[in-house]
Design a protein around this motif. Structure first.
Motif, mmCIF file in Angstrom:
data_model
loop_
_atom_site.group_PDB
_atom_site.id
_atom_site.type_symbol
_atom_site.label_atom_id
_atom_site.label_comp_id
_atom_site.label_asym_id
_atom_site.label_seq_id
_atom_site.Cartn_x
_atom_site.Cartn_y
_atom_site.Cartn_z
ATOM 1 N N ASP A 276 29.566 -17.145 -30.429
ATOM 2 C CA ASP A 276 29.859 -16.002 -29.384
ATOM 3 C C ASP A 276 29.735 -15.018 -29.002
ATOM 4 N N ARG A 277 30.168 -13.956 -29.897
ATOM 5 C CA ARG A 277 29.843 -12.869 -30.365
ATOM 6 C C ARG A 277 28.766 -12.061 -31.236
ATOM 7 N N LEU A 278 27.542 -12.667 -31.594
ATOM 8 C CA LEU A 278 26.575 -12.517 -32.027
ATOM 9 C C LEU A 278 25.780 -13.181 -30.709
ATOM 10 N N LEU A 350 30.060 -28.463 -31.528
ATOM 11 C CA LEU A 350 28.429 -28.351 -30.538
ATOM 12 C C LEU A 350 28.521 -28.183 -29.109
ATOM 13 N N SER A 351 29.441 -28.824 -29.108
ATOM 14 C CA SER A 351 29.121 -29.186 -27.626
ATOM 15 C C SER A 351 29.284 -27.556 -26.702
ATOM 16 N N LYS A 352 30.568 -26.590 -27.032
ATOM 17 C CA LYS A 352 30.304 -25.272 -26.613
ATOM 18 C C LYS A 352 29.014 -24.345 -26.999
ATOM 19 N N HIS A 353 28.317 -25.008 -28.251
ATOM 20 C CA HIS A 353 26.955 -24.154 -28.605
ATOM 21 C C HIS A 353 25.846 -25.129 -28.159
ATOM 22 N N ARG A 354 25.230 -25.527 -27.267
ATOM 23 C CA ARG A 354 24.328 -26.375 -27.189
ATOM 24 C C ARG A 354 22.968 -26.298 -27.993
#
Length: 384
Positions: A276-278, A350-354
């Motif tokens: 998220d930060r990246l 991974l569900s949070k970062h498709r």
């Protein structure tokens, strides 16, 4: 660390490590993540694989463990990049170095101050504390060294093993914090002599402030701080500017972040925060490495589930027959449960970062101890 590969889940695209390393526009690869997830070994394996594929790489590590140097075929590592002995015929080269944050800080002082001023700074007790144990110094100096290596142009690929901070985000946050501290007004206020005109105007009120500061930090420390700032004045201005310049370098095309995690709740949560930060800082993410996983042989969990194996083992144990088969069934059930647990944790993240690309690397039975093991890890990353 790792060994063979084993599936990324049905919806996760594969992280193509070889394509990343083969791309000549890739100039910096940053391995980041929580402490203890295998960042150092991953960085070394990437550097070695890049050299075998024709790149001229340098790996910056922060791991002082002698076993890492030995795995690279070297007696020890220090703050100067040293060539790693590779088999004859290797297409590229790889150098390795271990970040010495104090030596790097000393180099910055020596570069930006005249010899006498540098001598005063290096001998100052406050500076010696700042350069060895102040919060954020290691992360800042990792940034400094990255900037130095990039500016030298001696290598076409730099692989960075980020410091083992409590939080992976410290690598991005600490350099700015330290830079603001060194360039900030507070340190100048505390270090200014009480005889200056502005402080004379404050009169008794300022005397009370300095008296309170003396009680908190000690009169000697305040004196050391004043001496440090007086000598350090010519070096001050560049710290924040260099931190910001390297920060922009991390955002530029040609830099790729590889987030490393192990399949447990805390490490994957930290990896999620970092992803998220990246994204919020517009930094390029290459993908996620899930390290020390426990994959099953293809289809093994589908052919015999954990529940079926446990039921069969209970029957054999009750009958008192076939003890080896009973043990094998018990081990299989445990391995399937472990794999299912790891897959749930990974898939939840991974569900949070498709769309994040993933390489999965399985646990080795022992630590990495030579180039052959590093080469195996590199191959597993590429196949992941």
């Amino acid at each position: 660390m790792s060994a063979t590969t084993g599936g990324n889940g049905p919806n996760a695209p594969r992280l193509d490590v070889d394509a990343l390393l083969d791309d000549p526009t890739t100039r910096i690869v940053v391995c980041c993540g929580a402490g203890g997830v295998g960042k150092t070994t991953t960085a070394a394996a990437l550097g070695l694989r890049a050299a075998e594929r024709g790149r001229h790489a340098v790996v910056i590590t922060v791991d002082p463990a002698r076993r890492l140097a030995q795995s690279l075929g070297m007696e020890s590592l220090d703050n100067t990049p040293r060539p790693v002995p590779l088999p004859e015929g290797t297409r590229g080269t790889v150098h390795a170095m271990m970040l010495d944050m104090k030596r790097t800080f000393d180099e910055v002082v020596e570069e930006h101050a005249d010899p006498e001023r540098a001598r005063q700074i290096l001998a100052n007790p406050f500076y010696q504390t700042l350069s060895t144990s102040f919060s954020g110094t290691q992360e800042y100096m990792a940034m400094e060294k990255l900037g130095q290596l990039r500016q030298s142009g001696a290598w076409d690929l730099i692989v960075v093993d980020t410091p083992p901070s409590r939080s992976a985000l410290d690598f991005l946050d600490a350099p700015k914090r330290l830079g603001r501290f060194l360039d900030g007004r507070l340190i100048r206020f505390l270090s200014a002599p009480a005889s200056t005109g502005a402080f004379r105007l404050l009169g008794a009120g300022f005397s009370l402030v300095t008296s309170a500061v003396n009680k908190v930090v000690g009169a000697q420390l305040l004196d050391d701080l004043r001496s440090f700032v007086a000598a350090f004045d010519t070096v001050f201005g560049g710290f924040q500017a260099r931190a910001e310049r390297t920060y922009r370098l991390l955002q530029a095309p040609g830099t790729a972040f590889v987030v490393v995690a192990v399949p447990d709740t805390d490490a994957l949560r930290e990896a999620s925060y970092f992803v998220d930060r990246l994204a919020s800082d517009s930094m390029p993410l290459a993908g996620l490495v899930v390290n020390r996983a426990h994959p099953l042989p293809d289809g093994a969990g589908r052919r015999l589930t954990a529940a079926e194996a446990a039921d069969a083992e209970a029957v054999l144990r009750g009958a008192g027959t076939h003890p080896l088969a009973s043990a094998a069934l018990r081990l299989h059930a445990e391995r399937v449960r472990t794999r299912e647990h790891e897959a749930r944790l990974r898939d939840r993240m991974l569900s949070k970062h498709r769309g994040i690309r993933v390489a999965e690397v399985a646990a080795l039975p022992e630590d990495v101890h030579d180039l052959a093991a590093l080469r195996t890890i590199g191959a597993a990353l590429a196949d992941g």
